[in-house]
Design an enzyme around this catalytic site. Structure first.
Site, PDB file in Angstrom:
ATOM      1  N   ASP A  80       0.836  -1.205   0.000  1.00 11.53           N
ATOM      2  CA  ASP A  80       0.000   0.000   0.000  1.00 11.53           C
ATOM      3  C   ASP A  80       0.878   1.266   0.000  1.00 11.53           C
ATOM      4  OD1 ASP A  80       0.906  -0.265   2.602  1.00 11.53           O
ATOM      5  OD2 ASP A  80      -1.030   0.146   3.534  1.00 11.53           O
ATOM      6  N   SER A  81       2.217   1.078   0.062  1.00  8.56           N
ATOM      7  CA  SER A  81       3.129   2.200  -0.170  1.00  8.56           C
ATOM      8  C   SER A  81       2.925   2.790  -1.564  1.00  8.56           C
ATOM      9  CB  SER A  81       4.584   1.762   0.018  1.00  8.56           C
ATOM     10  OG  SER A  81       4.871   0.617  -0.772  1.00  8.56           O
TER      11      SER A  81
ATOM     12  N   ASP B  97      -1.036  -6.116  -0.184  1.00  9.41           N
ATOM     13  CA  ASP B  97      -1.393  -5.454   1.080  1.00  9.41           C
ATOM     14  C   ASP B  97      -2.900  -5.214   1.155  1.00  9.41           C
ATOM     15  OD1 ASP B  97       0.705  -5.047   2.846  1.00  9.41           O
ATOM     16  OD2 ASP B  97       1.199  -3.038   2.109  1.00  9.41           O
TER      17      ASP B  97
ATOM     18  N   LYS C 180      -1.411  -9.395   2.937  1.00  7.06           N
ATOM     19  CA  LYS C 180      -0.709  -8.941   4.135  1.00  7.06           C
ATOM     20  C   LYS C 180      -1.588  -7.927   4.845  1.00  7.06           C
ATOM     21  CE  LYS C 180       3.202  -6.246   3.945  1.00  7.06           C
ATOM     22  NZ  LYS C 180       2.757  -5.016   4.664  1.00  7.06           N
TER      23      LYS C 180
ATOM     24  N   GLU D 299      -1.729  -5.362   8.636  1.00  9.67           N
ATOM     25  CA  GLU D 299      -0.962  -4.794   9.748  1.00  9.67           C
ATOM     26  C   GLU D 299      -1.643  -5.071  11.078  1.00  9.67           C
ATOM     27  OE1 GLU D 299      -0.167  -0.625   9.086  1.00  9.67           O
ATOM     28  OE2 GLU D 299       0.752  -0.998   7.120  1.00  9.67           O
TER      29      GLU D 299
ATOM     30  N   GLU E  66       8.752  -4.221  10.836  1.00 13.18           N
ATOM     31  CA  GLU E  66       9.183  -2.930  10.300  1.00 13.18           C
ATOM     32  C   GLU E  66       9.739  -2.018  11.384  1.00 13.18           C
ATOM     33  OE1 GLU E  66       6.564  -0.993   7.553  1.00 13.18           O
ATOM     34  OE2 GLU E  66       7.563   0.937   7.757  1.00 13.18           O
TER      35      GLU E  66
HETATM   36  N1  LIG Z   1       8.326   4.948  -0.243  1.00  7.76           N
HETATM   37  C1  LIG Z   1       7.992   4.336   0.890  1.00  7.76           C
HETATM   38  N2  LIG Z   1       8.909   3.601   1.548  1.00  7.76           N
HETATM   39  C2  LIG Z   1       8.601   2.960   2.701  1.00  7.76           C
HETATM   40  O1  LIG Z   1       9.493   2.290   3.277  1.00  7.76           O
HETATM   41  C3  LIG Z   1       7.272   3.058   3.197  1.00  7.76           C
HETATM   42  C4  LIG Z   1       6.331   3.845   2.478  1.00  7.76           C
HETATM   43  N3  LIG Z   1       6.717   4.473   1.355  1.00  7.76           N
HETATM   44  N4  LIG Z   1       5.054   3.974   2.897  1.00  7.76           N
HETATM   45  C5  LIG Z   1       4.562   3.104   3.916  1.00  7.76           C
HETATM   46  C6  LIG Z   1       5.588   2.890   4.939  1.00  7.76           C
HETATM   47  C7  LIG Z   1       5.908   4.136   5.739  1.00  7.76           C
HETATM   48  N5  LIG Z   1       7.273   3.871   6.135  1.00  7.76           N
HETATM   49  C8  LIG Z   1       8.103   4.775   6.737  1.00  7.76           C
HETATM   50  C9  LIG Z   1       7.933   6.119   6.523  1.00  7.76           C
HETATM   51  C10 LIG Z   1       8.786   7.030   7.068  1.00  7.76           C
HETATM   52  C11 LIG Z   1       9.795   6.631   7.880  1.00  7.76           C
HETATM   53  C12 LIG Z   1      10.689   7.684   8.417  1.00  7.76           C
HETATM   54  O2  LIG Z   1      10.628   8.811   7.999  1.00  7.76           O
HETATM   55  N6  LIG Z   1      11.575   7.378   9.328  1.00  7.76           N
HETATM   56  C13 LIG Z   1      12.553   8.355   9.714  1.00  7.76           C
HETATM   57  C14 LIG Z   1      12.494   8.652  11.166  1.00  7.76           C
HETATM   58  C15 LIG Z   1      12.712   7.434  12.026  1.00  7.76           C
HETATM   59  C16 LIG Z   1      12.670   7.755  13.512  1.00  7.76           C
HETATM   60  O3  LIG Z   1      12.302   8.861  13.892  1.00  7.76           O
HETATM   61  O4  LIG Z   1      13.023   6.841  14.289  1.00  7.76           O
HETATM   62  C17 LIG Z   1      13.916   7.863   9.278  1.00  7.76           C
HETATM   63  O5  LIG Z   1      14.834   8.685   9.222  1.00  7.76           O
HETATM   64  O6  LIG Z   1      14.049   6.695   8.908  1.00  7.76           O
HETATM   65  C18 LIG Z   1       9.986   5.275   8.131  1.00  7.76           C
HETATM   66  C19 LIG Z   1       9.130   4.355   7.545  1.00  7.76           C
HETATM   67  C20 LIG Z   1       7.758   2.652   5.512  1.00  7.76           C
HETATM   68  N7  LIG Z   1       6.873   2.468   4.393  1.00  7.76           N
HETATM   69  C1  LIG Z   2       7.091  -1.386   3.421  1.00  5.42           C
HETATM   70  C2  LIG Z   2       6.382  -2.648   3.060  1.00  5.42           C
HETATM   71  C3  LIG Z   2       6.634  -3.757   4.015  1.00  5.42           C
HETATM   72  C4  LIG Z   2       4.909  -2.375   2.901  1.00  5.42           C
HETATM   73  O1  LIG Z   2       4.071  -2.731   3.689  1.00  5.42           O
HETATM   74  C5  LIG Z   2       4.506  -1.575   1.741  1.00  5.42           C
HETATM   75  O2  LIG Z   2       5.307  -1.400   0.786  1.00  5.42           O
HETATM   76  O3  LIG Z   2       3.366  -1.100   1.762  1.00  5.42           O
HETATM   77 MG   LIG Z   3       2.241  -1.688   3.453  1.00  4.60          MG
END
Ligand SMILES: Nc1nc(=O)c2c([nH]1)NC[C@@H]1CN(c3ccc(C(=O)N[C@@H](CCC(=O)O)C(=O)O)cc3)CN21
Ligand SMILES: CC(C)C(=O)C(=O)O
Ligand SMILES: [Mg+2]
Length: 274
Positions: A49-50, A88, A118, A120, A187
């Site tokens: 769903d990303s 998803d 899948k 959540e 994750e």
């Molecule tokens: N393009 C994309 N990649 C992804 O991995 C992803 C999506 N979209 N959409 C659904 C979820 C959302 N996810 C995410 C989105 C943002 C962060 C993030 O910004 N993390 C920061 C802060 C982490 C923290 O504060 O501990 C980082 O720097 O990694 C992590 C996972 C993973 N998934």
């Molecule tokens: C980040 C992965 C595991 C996911 O759920 C997605 O791409 O939506």
């Molecule tokens: Mg997902």
């Protein structure tokens, strides 16, 4: 029998059997042409769903609909031959009841012909996972950071990094495994917690930002290709497609403006009179 149907696709039980074996390789894909490329090297293709972020420019995955997932799931099934395709379940399509979840998941399987869904959630989704699994729908779990809950979480933050925060996360992973999921995504969790979960559950764990201790890894394809404007910290870039695509577009625009494109080889001449 056609050549295509002679190739057996990986199944959820095949992936389940990979616990403590060779690492499971998983990437996302949302369309036929990238699915064909991913299919050559990966065990599992996730129609994540990303796609809400990547294809549609939403800030979160919350607005993604079941119809969007099914459309892209069909494209990925057409493009791939050997990988297990997992789709998803989007926010709002499964949380209300196990009956709602069955109805949505059955639509996904019937309309895309994919091999698994899948969803959540841990302890709270265990009953639903058991209900689907017992009725012919293989379920991959997803615990740790669950992005569909962004509005109750407040931010996308890694889980289990402070002392005394592990118990609910361990409970979630155990509940998902005991409910009958064939594997689970973990994750954005601290490495020692990911290792602990992987060592204690009987099904393969597939990590994203969850260390090499997991039984497999997954990334969002566009993130690892260098096509996403912002990617989480856990992404390694294996390509720089953003700059490559921009250079190609810039060259095209320049050539059209200078009339260097189209060239003689791109032009249809008149056919000789017969
Ligand atoms: N393009 C994309 N990649 C992804 O991995 C992803 C999506 N979209 N959409 C659904 C979820 C959302 N996810 C995410 C989105 C943002 C962060 C993030 O910004 N993390 C920061 C802060 C982490 C923290 O504060 O501990 C980082 O720097 O990694 C992590 C996972 C993973 N998934
Ligand atoms: C980040 C992965 C595991 C996911 O759920 C997605 O791409 O939506
Ligand atoms: Mg997902």
């Amino acid at each position: 029998m056609s050549v295509q149907s002679a190739i057996r696709r990986r199944t959820a039980p095949d992936i389940r059997a990979r616990k403590n074996g060779d690492p499971i390789v998983m990437l996302t894909s949302y369309h036929a042409h990238t699915a064909a490329l991913v299919d050559r090297y990966c065990d599992v293709i996730l129609v994540g769903d990303s796609l809400g972020n990547v294809m549609h420019g939403f800030e979160t995955t919350v607005p993604v609909t079941l119809d969007m997932m099914i459309l892209q799931g069909r494209a990925v099934m057409r493009g791939s031959q050997q990988a297990l395709v997992v789709v998803d379940m989007p926010f709002g399509s499964y949380e209300a009841s196990k009956e709602q979840a069955f109805h949505s998941a059955a639509r996904i399987l019937k309309e895309t012909l994919c091999g698994a869904v899948k969803l959540e959630g841990g302890v709270k989704m265990a009953e639903t996972i058991a209900f689907l699994s017992a009725r012919g729908i293989p379920v991959m779990g997803h615990v740790g950071l669950t992005p569909q809950s962004i509005n109750t979480l407040g931010s996308f933050r890694a889980q289990g990094r402070e002392e005394g925060t592990w118990q609910p996360l361990e409970d979630d992973a155990r509940a998902v495994a005991e409910a009958g999921a064939f594997s689970m995504v973990i994750e954005a969790v601290a490495e020692p917690l990911a290792r602990r979960i992987t060592e204690t559950v009987a099904i393969p764990t597939i990590g994203i930002g969850a260390s090499p201790a997991c039984d497999g890894q997954v990334l969002v394809l566009e993130d690892m290709l260098g096509l996403s404007p912002r990617a989480p910290k856990f992404v390694r870039r294996y390509g720089e497609l953003g700059p490559m695509i921009e250079a190609a577009i810039e060259g095209y625009a320049r050539d059209v403006r200078s009339r260097a494109f189209p060239g003689p080889e791109h032009v249809y001449a008149m056919k000789p009179k017969s």
